[in-house]
Design a protein around this motif. Structure first.
Motif, PDB file in Angstrom:
ATOM      1  N   VAL A 154       0.826  -1.212   0.000  1.00  0.00           N
ATOM      2  CA  VAL A 154       0.000   0.000   0.000  1.00  0.00           C
ATOM      3  C   VAL A 154       0.864   1.268   0.000  1.00  0.00           C
ATOM      4  O   VAL A 154       0.396   2.329  -0.367  1.00  0.00           O
TER       5      VAL A 154
ATOM      6  N   LYS B 215      -4.574   5.355  -3.255  1.00  0.00           N
ATOM      7  CA  LYS B 215      -4.540   5.778  -1.855  1.00  0.00           C
ATOM      8  C   LYS B 215      -5.813   6.526  -1.465  1.00  0.00           C
ATOM      9  O   LYS B 215      -5.852   7.207  -0.456  1.00  0.00           O
TER      10      LYS B 215
ATOM     11  N   PHE C 125      -7.283  -3.047  -0.958  1.00  0.00           N
ATOM     12  CA  PHE C 125      -6.398  -3.089   0.204  1.00  0.00           C
ATOM     13  C   PHE C 125      -6.750  -4.265   1.107  1.00  0.00           C
ATOM     14  O   PHE C 125      -5.890  -5.075   1.466  1.00  0.00           O
TER      15      PHE C 125
END
Lengths: 69, 315, 66
Positions: free
Chosen positions: B225, B235, B245
């Motif tokens: 990430v 993000k 994620f």
């Protein structure tokens, strides 16, 4: 195997993700599998889930936001 | 469980005085109730800081990664399995470790208490079977069994797998636990319903990565990430990014997760992130007959190949 | 929805399926044009993130072949 299970567990339709083993001599199998994969995915129709909002849409939203201020 | 404290301190003090270890990793009382914090004890006179109660849910194996010192570590069942996993993955050597095994009876679910208690929690006192929570002039009593973390209620490995010293007699392991009831329920619903379920589940995620940081398995120098070349996952708060994620975080734990519940405990939003890791755990058990951290000699399914690995998804 | 055609991202191993695709081409075999081929040096290189990235960018299906 684990990956396919998990992604289907999260809501991807079975039949969107295919795996195969084809040797470089198996052109007939290649064509067979392409046909199979394509028809399976055609049958499912366009995918709606897990697609990221295109950047252009986000930009539209951002400009809206700026207008308010 | 409270009687363990003296024994832990005694063993830790002995180790430190003899110089068997350079430090002892254990728990000390946290600044907030229900939240004991990990601590590294390096001097024998500090061992009185060590405590043990039902708020020690953090997985201490997290603090072992790549350490060079000789370490004494307090380990309950799940911690010890993660220590085994660390040894398998060469993140620590068995010779460096002196494991103080703690037979565990389950940890209290702080999210549950916070949700049930009407006021701010000021003090939590527990005895063998009950906990008493006070705050804002209110007092409430629960039996511990009612407010255990979900992973503790279905735990089948409460005793440490490896240890050098034990602080008490081994506890009786739970038998005939249905570990995967919720997972089977989700497996049974349609893809659309699954998507709705996960969108709803993950909608409150704030991408703080507390689940990752609390996890003893997540020790990569650069997490996917945080990587920006290539950037694997956006993000943003876009639902797809959040989903990616969580998917990948879970998948990186495939065959390594011990269901210690540290991720769920760490989540500030109370998201049940274990729904994902537990699915992988179930598959590993069913497809590869694999339970993490039970044996230092065995390798995880994703690290080994065997001709009879299931492969019916491959054409 | 007659005009809709799926986009299928295919990861083909250089030594196996990519060779098979070549051979199919040499043999003038016909197959649906929906696959978008990405040649990879070996299927062992595949990372779960490839699949997720393809899905996130809007692929209707993924085909992974070694």
């Amino acid at each position: 195997m684990l990956f396919k299970n998990l992604i289907e567990y999260m809501g991807l339709e079975p039949g969107r993700l295919h795996f195969s083993w084809i040797s470089s001599a198996e052109s007939t199998k290649f064509v067979e599998v392409v046909n199979e994969v394509t028809s399976a995915i055609k049958a499912l129709g366009p995918r709606k889930s897990m697609v990221k909002t295109p950047l252009t849409d986000i930009k539209d939203k951002a400009t809206e936001h700026v207008d308010i201020h | 469980m409270l009687t363990y404290i003296d024994k832990i301190r005694q063993i830790a003090e002995g180790f430190l005085k003899e110089g068997t270890v350079d430090m002892v990793i254990g728990f000390r009382r946290g600044t907030l109730p229900l939240m004991n914090e990990p601590c590294l004890i390096k001097r024998p006179e500090d061992v009185k800081k060590l405590v043990w109660d039902s708020n020690c849910g953090i997985n201490l194996a997290n603090y072992l990664t790549n350490r060079k010192e000789k370490i004494g570590i307090v380990a309950k069942g799940c911690d010890s399995r993660n220590i085994v996993n660390h040894i398998i993955e060469n993140k620590i050597k068995r010779e460096q470790l002196f494991i103080i095994g703690v037979p565990c009876k389950g940890m209290i679910d702080r999210h549950a208490i916070e949700a049930l208690f009407p006021s701010e929690i000021e003090e939590v006192v527990e005895d063998e079977s009950r906990i008493v929570v006070t705050g804002g002039g209110v007092e409430q009593i629960w039996s511990k069994a009612e407010v255990l973390q979900e992973n503790c209620t279905i735990c089948i490995h409460r005793n440490p797998v490896v240890y050098d010293e034990l602080v008490a007699d081994l506890v009786v392991e739970q038998k005939d636990v249905d570990r995967y009831e919720d997972i089977r329920r989700i497996e049974g619903i349609s893809p659309e319903e699954k998507r709705d379920y996960f969108n709803d589940l993950l909608s409150s995620c704030i991408r703080c990565y507390a689940c990752r940081n609390a996890c003893p398995l997540c020790y990569c120098p650069t997490c996917f990430v945080d990587a920006s070349r290539p950037q694997w996952v956006g993000k943003s708060q876009d639902p797809t990014d959040i989903e990616t994620f969580h998917f990948l975080r879970a998948f990186h734990c495939a065959g390594r997760c011990t269901d210690c519940g540290a991720c769920e405990r760490a989540c500030p939003m109370g998201i049940k992130v274990r729904v994902l890791t537990k699915k992988l755990e179930k598959d590993c058990l069913e497809l590869f007959d694999w339970e993490t951290g039970m044996d230092v000699e065995k390798r995880a399914p994703l690290r080994t190949y065997s001709p009879d690995d299931p492969d019916d998804m491959i054409r | 929805m007659t005009s809709w055609e799926p986009k299928i991202v295919s990861f083909l191993c250089n030594w196996c399926s990519y060779g098979a695709a070549d051979l199919a081409g040499i043999g003038r075999m016909e197959y649906p044009p929906n696959i978008r081929v990405i040649r990879i040096p070996c299927t062992g290189l595949i990372n779960p993130m490839f699949i997720l990235t393809a899905l996130r960018e809007g692929a209707d299906g993924i085909w992974m072949s070694g």
